[in-house]
Scaffold this active site. Structure first.
Site, short mmCIF file in Angstrom:
data_model
loop_
_atom_site.label_atom_id
_atom_site.label_comp_id
_atom_site.label_asym_id
_atom_site.label_seq_id
_atom_site.Cartn_x
_atom_site.Cartn_y
_atom_site.Cartn_z
N CYS A 184 1.02 -1.12 -0.03
CA CYS A 184 0.19 -0.05 0.07
C CYS A 184 0.84 1.36 -0.07
CB CYS A 184 -0.87 0.14 1.22
SG CYS A 184 -1.99 1.58 1.29
N CYS A 195 -0.52 4.38 2.17
CA CYS A 195 -0.75 4.31 3.72
C CYS A 195 -0.29 2.98 4.36
CB CYS A 195 -1.91 4.78 4.26
SG CYS A 195 -3.41 4.06 3.39
N SER A 196 -1.17 2.13 4.63
CA SER A 196 -0.65 0.74 5.16
C SER A 196 -2.09 -0.15 5.23
CB SER A 196 -0.39 0.80 6.59
OG SER A 196 -1.23 1.29 7.55
N CYS A 197 -2.83 -0.10 3.87
CA CYS A 197 -3.94 -0.73 3.89
C CYS A 197 -3.74 -2.36 3.71
CB CYS A 197 -4.89 -0.51 2.63
SG CYS A 197 -5.26 1.25 2.66
#
Lengths: 91, 213
Positions: free
Chosen positions: B118, B121-123
């Site tokens: 991702c 962000c940090s999906c």
């Protein structure tokens, strides 16, 4: 809005609007092809600010690594990303 | 007087450097989170217990549900088809809470290797895999995986032959991704539960492969 069929060549619009945008800057202006059609989903650019969002088709677009990075070591590897309809123009 | 010995400034009695205290002031967003949370509690919208329970529920998740999904796909061809067609529906069929996000399962084969990142962000498919590892959230992993995926994979110990296409999946919007690693050779005699033991977190992100036994 007419949904784009899988396989349709598309270009990501080269815009730089402010706000909560889910189209990565490194893909703007790049050319790929629709991998599959998803959605409709609410436009995050409106959702993020509490507005009632437009419901848009979301596309998984597949890019050749060589079309994203001119100096890619393995240009035929691929990169898939989810891009909302208003960020794409069919070629 | 053993404590008078201060020759090794900055080192613990066993000779290790002390870690600096992390007592910086709050960032803008940290202060905002606390303010919003306290206001919501004050106004009776949520309770502190509900917030704590939700944090506990997030912390309690681990990759075992993802591993169970993969093992089912390895042993049940009809389930595999359904998983590839609609990851959320297939996971829900196993009784797993898939959350509001849609799951896409991508399958590794003899010709294709998938890896998930991702960049924004940090999906991450938290419902099936738990919290993402710290490296998944690092700028280095996020920026390099889309630029030089094979180099990143090699640093994880995974060197792929040239005839295998690498497919990078950047989770930019409403989808979450899980990789179905290839079933290891020599596992024909194993049942679903034993197979799930071979499915590592990293193999479902795509920076590793399933264990061979």
């Amino acid at each position: 809005m007419q949904a784009l069929e899988p396989g349709t060549p598309v270009r990501v619009r080269r815009m730089m609007p402010p706000g909560h945008v889910r189209t990565p800057a490194y893909l703007r202006g790049k050319t790929g092809a629709v991998e599959r059609v998803l959605g409709p989903f609410g436009n995050p650019e409106q959702l993020a600010y509490g507005h009632t969002p437009d419901r848009l088709p979301l596309y998984r677009v597949r890019f050749r690594l060589g079309d994203v990075w001119p100096d890619a070591a393995t240009p035929d590897d691929t990169l898939d990303a989810e891009i909302y309809a208003h960020w794409l123009e069919a070629l | 007087m053993p404590h008078d010995h201060h020759d090794h400034a900055g080192l613990s009695p066993s000779g290790h450097p002390y870690r600096e205290d992390q007592d910086n002031s709050l960032s803008y967003w940290q202060a905002m989170e606390i303010a919003v949370r306290e206001l919501m509690i004050e106004k009776g919208i949520v309770t502190a217990e509900e917030v704590a329970a939700q944090i506990d529920a997030m912390d309690a998740r681990d990759p075992s549900q993802g591993a169970a999904v993969v093992a089912r796909a390895w042993t049940d061809p009809a389930f595999r088809e359904r998983l590839l067609a609609d990851g959320s529906a297939a996971s829900a069929e196993m009784g797993f809470d898939v959350g509001p996000m849609k799951l896409i399962a991508v399958e590794n084969t003899a010709d294709v290797h998938n890896v998930v990142v991702c960049t924004l962000c940090s999906c991450y498919p938290r419902n099936l895999l738990g919290l993402p590892p710290d490296w998944y959230k690092s700028r280095a992993y996020r920026s390099r995986t889309v630029r030089e995926p094979r180099k990143v994979l090699a640093e994880f110990g995974l060197t792929l032959p040239e005839n295998v296409t690498v497919r990078v999946h950047d989770s930019t919007a409403d989808m979450r991704y899980i990789v179905i690693p290839a079933r290891p050779d020599g596992t024909d005699g194993l049942d679903e539960a034993a197979l799930a033991e071979l499915v590592t977190r990293d193999s479902m992100i795509g920076v590793g492969v399933a264990k061979t036994g």
